[in-house]
Design a protein around this motif. Structure first.
Motif, mmCIF file in Angstrom:
data_model
loop_
_atom_site.group_PDB
_atom_site.id
_atom_site.type_symbol
_atom_site.label_atom_id
_atom_site.label_comp_id
_atom_site.label_asym_id
_atom_site.label_seq_id
_atom_site.Cartn_x
_atom_site.Cartn_y
_atom_site.Cartn_z
ATOM 1 N N THR A 22 1.063 -1.304 0.060
ATOM 2 C CA THR A 22 -0.025 -0.268 -0.040
ATOM 3 C C THR A 22 0.939 1.341 0.026
ATOM 4 O O THR A 22 2.002 1.151 0.151
ATOM 5 C CB THR A 22 -0.968 -0.114 1.302
ATOM 6 N N ASN A 23 0.225 2.333 -0.228
ATOM 7 C CA ASN A 23 1.073 3.523 -0.240
ATOM 8 C C ASN A 23 1.612 4.001 1.224
ATOM 9 O O ASN A 23 2.686 4.580 1.245
ATOM 10 C CB ASN A 23 0.030 4.848 -0.671
ATOM 11 N N VAL A 24 0.758 3.725 2.089
ATOM 12 C CA VAL A 24 1.213 3.708 3.582
ATOM 13 C C VAL A 24 2.813 3.000 3.623
ATOM 14 O O VAL A 24 3.410 3.516 4.364
ATOM 15 C CB VAL A 24 0.295 3.427 4.519
ATOM 16 N N ASP A 25 2.555 1.692 3.338
ATOM 17 C CA ASP A 25 3.776 0.852 3.518
ATOM 18 C C ASP A 25 4.851 1.474 2.694
ATOM 19 O O ASP A 25 6.284 1.591 3.123
ATOM 20 C CB ASP A 25 3.560 -0.670 2.973
ATOM 21 N N LEU A 26 4.735 1.882 1.391
ATOM 22 C CA LEU A 26 5.831 2.461 0.558
ATOM 23 C C LEU A 26 6.356 3.662 1.130
ATOM 24 O O LEU A 26 7.280 3.850 1.298
ATOM 25 C CB LEU A 26 5.042 2.869 -0.834
ATOM 26 N N ASN A 27 5.402 4.730 1.718
ATOM 27 C CA ASN A 27 5.839 5.825 2.409
ATOM 28 C C ASN A 27 6.590 5.426 3.532
ATOM 29 O O ASN A 27 7.812 6.199 3.698
ATOM 30 C CB ASN A 27 4.566 6.810 2.735
ATOM 31 N N LYS B 51 10.612 6.554 4.075
ATOM 32 C CA LYS B 51 11.164 7.062 5.207
ATOM 33 C C LYS B 51 12.241 6.252 5.773
ATOM 34 O O LYS B 51 13.281 7.119 6.197
ATOM 35 C CB LYS B 51 10.027 7.527 6.044
ATOM 36 N N ARG C 225 8.543 2.693 4.215
ATOM 37 C CA ARG C 225 9.747 2.197 3.745
ATOM 38 C C ARG C 225 10.504 3.448 3.272
ATOM 39 O O ARG C 225 11.958 3.350 3.490
ATOM 40 C CB ARG C 225 9.576 1.099 2.725
#
Length: 89
Positions: free
Chosen positions: A2-7, A11, A9
């Motif tokens: 998801t975008n949350v996971d990608l963001n 960071k 990682r």
């Protein structure tokens, strides 16, 4: 992913990269990365030509270290060259 996971990682990666960059800067200072100059450093810092530098080496005017095809000028060799060629009044 998801975008949350990608963001998250991304960071983490940025923090790790910044930490590594700081460590490299510290290591450069610790090992004296400016102790050795190559031909490009000499030419750029001393504003001399490639031919002049080659002449100085051939005439034994400046000491250097050669490893394979790479030539290095230790700080002591540069300082000695300056001292030997200092003009005194």
């Amino acid at each position: 992913m998801t975008n949350v996971d990608l963001n998250f990682r991304l960071k983490e990666f940025t923090v790790s990269l910044n930490t590594l960059t700081e460590e490299v800067v510290k290591l450069k200072g610790a090992i004296g990365i400016n102790e050795l100059w190559d031909n490009a450093d000499m030419i750029g810092n001393w504003k001399i030509s490639t031919r002049t530098l080659a002449f100085w080496r051939a005439e034994g005017l400046i000491d250097y270290v050669q490893v394979g095809g790479k030539i290095w000028y230790p700080r002591e060799a540069r300082e000695n060259f300056i001292i030997k060629n200092q003009v005194k009044n």
